[in-house]
Design a protein around this motif. Sequence first.
Motif, PDB file in Angstrom:
ATOM      1  N   PRO A 155       0.900  -1.143   0.026  1.00  0.00           N
ATOM      2  CA  PRO A 155       0.477  -0.378   0.312  1.00  0.00           C
ATOM      3  C   PRO A 155       1.113   1.395  -0.023  1.00  0.00           C
ATOM      4  O   PRO A 155       0.009   2.651   0.229  1.00  0.00           O
ATOM      5  CB  PRO A 155      -0.896  -0.297   1.319  1.00  0.00           C
ATOM      6  N   TYR A 156       1.749   1.112  -0.091  1.00  0.00           N
ATOM      7  CA  TYR A 156       3.151   2.451   0.105  1.00  0.00           C
ATOM      8  C   TYR A 156       4.351   2.303  -0.763  1.00  0.00           C
ATOM      9  O   TYR A 156       4.609   0.575  -0.913  1.00  0.00           O
ATOM     10  CB  TYR A 156       2.726   2.765   1.231  1.00  0.00           C
ATOM     11  N   ASP A 157       4.793   2.953  -0.967  1.00  0.00           N
ATOM     12  CA  ASP A 157       6.439   2.947  -1.651  1.00  0.00           C
ATOM     13  C   ASP A 157       7.116   3.273  -0.273  1.00  0.00           C
ATOM     14  O   ASP A 157       7.133   4.276   0.392  1.00  0.00           O
ATOM     15  CB  ASP A 157       6.886   3.988  -2.075  1.00  0.00           C
ATOM     16  N   ALA A 158       8.407   1.960  -0.476  1.00  0.00           N
ATOM     17  CA  ALA A 158       9.489   2.113   0.076  1.00  0.00           C
ATOM     18  C   ALA A 158      10.339   3.259   0.117  1.00  0.00           C
ATOM     19  O   ALA A 158      10.511   3.903  -0.755  1.00  0.00           O
ATOM     20  CB  ALA A 158      10.341   0.835  -0.424  1.00  0.00           C
ATOM     21  N   GLY A 159      11.701   4.340   1.297  1.00  0.00           N
ATOM     22  CA  GLY A 159      11.440   5.015   1.134  1.00  0.00           C
ATOM     23  C   GLY A 159      12.824   4.921   0.041  1.00  0.00           C
ATOM     24  O   GLY A 159      13.005   6.427  -0.821  1.00  0.00           O
ATOM     25  N   ALA A 160      13.367   4.170  -0.383  1.00  0.00           N
ATOM     26  CA  ALA A 160      14.200   3.433  -1.855  1.00  0.00           C
ATOM     27  C   ALA A 160      13.760   4.301  -3.070  1.00  0.00           C
ATOM     28  O   ALA A 160      14.378   4.434  -3.974  1.00  0.00           O
ATOM     29  CB  ALA A 160      15.240   2.604  -1.161  1.00  0.00           C
ATOM     30  N   ILE A 161      12.301   3.486  -2.985  1.00  0.00           N
ATOM     31  CA  ILE A 161      11.594   3.538  -4.372  1.00  0.00           C
ATOM     32  C   ILE A 161      10.890   4.802  -4.001  1.00  0.00           C
ATOM     33  O   ILE A 161      11.741   5.824  -5.155  1.00  0.00           O
ATOM     34  CB  ILE A 161      10.295   2.531  -4.433  1.00  0.00           C
ATOM     35  N   THR A 162      10.924   5.429  -3.473  1.00  0.00           N
ATOM     36  CA  THR A 162      10.758   7.161  -3.397  1.00  0.00           C
ATOM     37  C   THR A 162      11.352   8.311  -3.971  1.00  0.00           C
ATOM     38  O   THR A 162      11.279   8.577  -5.095  1.00  0.00           O
ATOM     39  CB  THR A 162      10.139   8.232  -1.926  1.00  0.00           C
ATOM     40  N   LYS A 163      12.805   7.355  -3.617  1.00  0.00           N
ATOM     41  CA  LYS A 163      14.202   8.310  -3.910  1.00  0.00           C
ATOM     42  C   LYS A 163      14.599   7.946  -5.586  1.00  0.00           C
ATOM     43  O   LYS A 163      14.408   9.274  -6.287  1.00  0.00           O
ATOM     44  CB  LYS A 163      15.369   7.582  -3.441  1.00  0.00           C
ATOM     45  N   LEU A 164      14.523   6.706  -5.839  1.00  0.00           N
ATOM     46  CA  LEU A 164      14.710   6.806  -7.376  1.00  0.00           C
ATOM     47  C   LEU A 164      13.197   7.264  -8.075  1.00  0.00           C
ATOM     48  O   LEU A 164      13.417   6.845  -9.626  1.00  0.00           O
ATOM     49  CB  LEU A 164      14.082   4.717  -7.735  1.00  0.00           C
ATOM     50  N   ARG A 168      16.114   2.153   4.573  1.00  0.00           N
ATOM     51  CA  ARG A 168      15.643   0.944   5.214  1.00  0.00           C
ATOM     52  C   ARG A 168      13.911   1.002   5.610  1.00  0.00           C
ATOM     53  O   ARG A 168      13.264  -0.255   4.921  1.00  0.00           O
ATOM     54  CB  ARG A 168      15.896   0.068   6.082  1.00  0.00           C
ATOM     55  N   PHE A 169      13.202   2.304   5.104  1.00  0.00           N
ATOM     56  CA  PHE A 169      11.332   2.128   5.295  1.00  0.00           C
ATOM     57  C   PHE A 169      11.125   1.696   4.094  1.00  0.00           C
ATOM     58  O   PHE A 169      11.586   1.892   3.088  1.00  0.00           O
ATOM     59  CB  PHE A 169      10.952   3.792   5.080  1.00  0.00           C
ATOM     60  N   GLY A 170       9.922   0.512   4.537  1.00  0.00           N
ATOM     61  CA  GLY A 170      10.002  -0.051   2.782  1.00  0.00           C
ATOM     62  C   GLY A 170      10.205  -1.265   2.916  1.00  0.00           C
ATOM     63  O   GLY A 170       9.826  -1.785   1.818  1.00  0.00           O
ATOM     64  N   LEU A 171      11.730  -1.650   3.456  1.00  0.00           N
ATOM     65  CA  LEU A 171      12.440  -2.750   2.778  1.00  0.00           C
ATOM     66  C   LEU A 171      11.532  -4.042   4.144  1.00  0.00           C
ATOM     67  O   LEU A 171      12.083  -3.449   5.370  1.00  0.00           O
ATOM     68  CB  LEU A 171      13.823  -2.588   3.659  1.00  0.00           C
ATOM     69  N   VAL A 172      11.366  -5.048   3.843  1.00  0.00           N
ATOM     70  CA  VAL A 172      11.258  -5.963   4.848  1.00  0.00           C
ATOM     71  C   VAL A 172      11.657  -6.169   5.852  1.00  0.00           C
ATOM     72  O   VAL A 172      12.729  -6.765   5.669  1.00  0.00           O
ATOM     73  CB  VAL A 172      10.290  -6.999   4.489  1.00  0.00           C
ATOM     74  N   LYS A 209      18.910  11.002   4.359  1.00  0.00           N
ATOM     75  CA  LYS A 209      18.248  10.635   5.262  1.00  0.00           C
ATOM     76  C   LYS A 209      16.847  11.027   5.387  1.00  0.00           C
ATOM     77  O   LYS A 209      16.751  11.649   4.248  1.00  0.00           O
ATOM     78  CB  LYS A 209      18.506  11.692   6.249  1.00  0.00           C
ATOM     79  N   ASP A 210      15.975   9.547   5.819  1.00  0.00           N
ATOM     80  CA  ASP A 210      15.143   9.982   5.567  1.00  0.00           C
ATOM     81  C   ASP A 210      14.024   9.340   6.837  1.00  0.00           C
ATOM     82  O   ASP A 210      14.177   8.868   7.726  1.00  0.00           O
ATOM     83  CB  ASP A 210      14.625   8.925   5.365  1.00  0.00           C
ATOM     84  N   ALA A 211      13.426  11.283   7.220  1.00  0.00           N
ATOM     85  CA  ALA A 211      12.608  10.722   8.710  1.00  0.00           C
ATOM     86  C   ALA A 211      12.004   9.498   8.631  1.00  0.00           C
ATOM     87  O   ALA A 211      11.629   9.611  10.135  1.00  0.00           O
ATOM     88  CB  ALA A 211      11.519  11.651   8.677  1.00  0.00           C
ATOM     89  N   ARG A 212      11.808   9.120   7.980  1.00  0.00           N
ATOM     90  CA  ARG A 212      10.863   7.535   8.399  1.00  0.00           C
ATOM     91  C   ARG A 212      11.370   6.922   9.173  1.00  0.00           C
ATOM     92  O   ARG A 212      10.810   5.477   8.884  1.00  0.00           O
ATOM     93  CB  ARG A 212       9.438   7.310   7.350  1.00  0.00           C
ATOM     94  N   ASP A 213      13.664   6.828   8.439  1.00  0.00           N
ATOM     95  CA  ASP A 213      14.518   5.358   8.823  1.00  0.00           C
ATOM     96  C   ASP A 213      14.940   5.892  10.242  1.00  0.00           C
ATOM     97  O   ASP A 213      15.616   6.425   9.847  1.00  0.00           O
ATOM     98  CB  ASP A 213      14.847   4.937   7.997  1.00  0.00           C
ATOM     99  N   SER A 239      18.549   6.744   9.190  1.00  0.00           N
ATOM    100  CA  SER A 239      19.428   6.836   8.162  1.00  0.00           C
ATOM    101  C   SER A 239      20.141   7.908   8.419  1.00  0.00           C
ATOM    102  O   SER A 239      19.731   8.277   9.526  1.00  0.00           O
ATOM    103  CB  SER A 239      18.528   7.101   6.904  1.00  0.00           C
ATOM    104  N   LEU A 240      21.239   8.420   8.161  1.00  0.00           N
ATOM    105  CA  LEU A 240      22.395   9.217   8.770  1.00  0.00           C
ATOM    106  C   LEU A 240      21.470  10.607   8.089  1.00  0.00           C
ATOM    107  O   LEU A 240      21.991  11.216   6.392  1.00  0.00           O
ATOM    108  CB  LEU A 240      23.618   8.414   8.174  1.00  0.00           C
ATOM    109  N   ASP A 241      22.286  11.350   9.052  1.00  0.00           N
ATOM    110  CA  ASP A 241      21.993  12.878   8.036  1.00  0.00           C
ATOM    111  C   ASP A 241      23.277  13.514   7.857  1.00  0.00           C
ATOM    112  O   ASP A 241      23.321  14.350   8.563  1.00  0.00           O
ATOM    113  CB  ASP A 241      21.303  13.769   9.906  1.00  0.00           C
ATOM    114  N   VAL A 242      22.821  12.683   6.198  1.00  0.00           N
ATOM    115  CA  VAL A 242      25.140  13.106   6.634  1.00  0.00           C
ATOM    116  C   VAL A 242      24.638  13.756   4.769  1.00  0.00           C
ATOM    117  O   VAL A 242      24.046  13.107   3.772  1.00  0.00           O
ATOM    118  CB  VAL A 242      25.622  12.690   6.812  1.00  0.00           C
TER     119      VAL A 242
END
Lengths: 473, 94
Positions: free
Chosen positions: A96-105, A194-198, A227-231, A234-237
């Motif tokens: 029902p949603y996109d993983a963070g990496a998919i949103t980025k892609l 890794r948001f949305g990575l099982v 950085k993704d606030a949902r993981d 994830s590093l803020d660098v």
Amino acid sequence: MSLASSTIASLRQRLLAKEISPRDIVSDVAQAIEKQNASIGAYLSWDLEKAFAEAEKADLSLPLGGIPIGIKDNMNVTGEPCTCGSKMLAENYTAPYDAGAITKLRSAGAVPFGRLNMDEFAMGSTTENSALGLTRNPHDLERVPGGSSGGSAAAVAGDLAVATLGSDTGGSIRQPAALCGCVGIKPTYGRISRFGLVAFASSLDQIGPITKTVEDSALLLNHLCGKDARDSTSLDVDVPDFTAAIGRDIKGLRIGLPKEYFISGIHAGVSAAVKAAIKKLESLGAIPVEISLPHTDVGVSTYYIIAPAEASANLARFDGVRYGHRSTAANDLLEHYMMSREEGFGPEVKRRILLGTYVLSSGYYDAYYLKAQRARTLIRQDFEKAFEQVDVIVSPTSPTPAHKLGALKDNPLAAYLEDIFTIPANLAGLPALSLPCGTADEGGKALPVGLQIIGKPLDEMTVLRVADAFEKA
Amino acid sequence: MPAPQIDIHHIAKLSRLALTDEEAKRYEEQLNRILGHIDQLSSYPLDAEPSAHAMPVFDVIRADVARPGFTQQEALSNAPRRAMDQFQIPKVIE
């Protein structure tokens, strides 16, 4: 040359020159899948109409505009299956949603296309633990592609995809990339959301690309990291332009050779290929330095405590209530849990849940999990000391080339021990890449061998620089 | 220290896995063999602080403000059984 066998870099040039359209690329990849997936088994599913619709709308002014990317079947893409290679999620789960990496892609213009086979819940190193089908190595169809991202690597190696995403908890990007003869990088822990990575083992899991060239990996990393606030891990660098690592020399770079990694027991062909690779790096001006990583011998034990422990907790969510398989045989709630999980999970997943539950159970926490966490600190400190002397560390990615299908099936411990070279980078959170470095003869076939390059935390740049120089020499 | 022996039925219950007798026997053997290997850590000098993960990130706290989430229908969309817009489970209370 077909479009599916091209690199992202060359496809982007041709797209911008208007020689081809995004639809042409998707169409070519789909043709390759139709023709070859029956024998290679890289994909579990693909939705051509959806990909065409997204390709038509692709914004070519974006850096990955119009490029289709195959996705390991453990990352959520809205409206698509996400089976994790398991019966647990095969029947009735639609993301029902996109993983963070998919949103980025997507925000870089890429089109997610196709779901790639994997060991169930990413547990394994042959892709034979998938409950949903066999994936074969494109270099020899009687052999495994490695795993757990076996579908992701086989698709790239067999030219059924331009590039793919995998995930790596103990080597699951690098080892299949090595066995299939492509490039795969696990970035620093925390680089990619890794948001949305099982989740498998949350202190180790990391997403990364599998590609045909080092340059393509750099291109994808540019748009996957951040950085993704949902993981919250994830590093803020800052995310550098990783393509700045491409086309540079490596004169004077110090290449660490861990003495504990060059041991007996490595396949002779692998050993010869890696030694030749080191000579080649030397001829390019790099300086080999023997180093020591003294806690290498406890890496596998440490990993096979930490990863199953975390997996047993993460997979507790599969309760047959909110999503996933639900048994129809249960009479009460406890039976409902026990039957749903018994029917939904396959043998390796059950084995690791049991192992993880045991090491975390009352009275054993200090003996196992806490000890493993102390060992993890020592392993990380080994690398910190080594990186005072060297810029990168190189090793074989896997001690053997691809095994025959079924060779490790009844011996889980033997399979675990083969993760010896890839596990330490996960435990220490370090970026590590595998790229092809020749072949090893086995059973009359020349099978790909992978060279692993491990870098300092957040120094993917130097890893890519060494890999690119090696690839082009 | 002797190799540990796993009580497979106890662990299977904690794991919420209804193993068959054949599975219980097989996993017991396999897990004892794996534990025999990882038990090397028990006699290993481990003079270091434990680390939960590799990067120095601790206690990440987000602002306490509402953010978008699933609608009720989205949250229920993958439920194997639902009733009256809720997840349905076997009866717990008689």
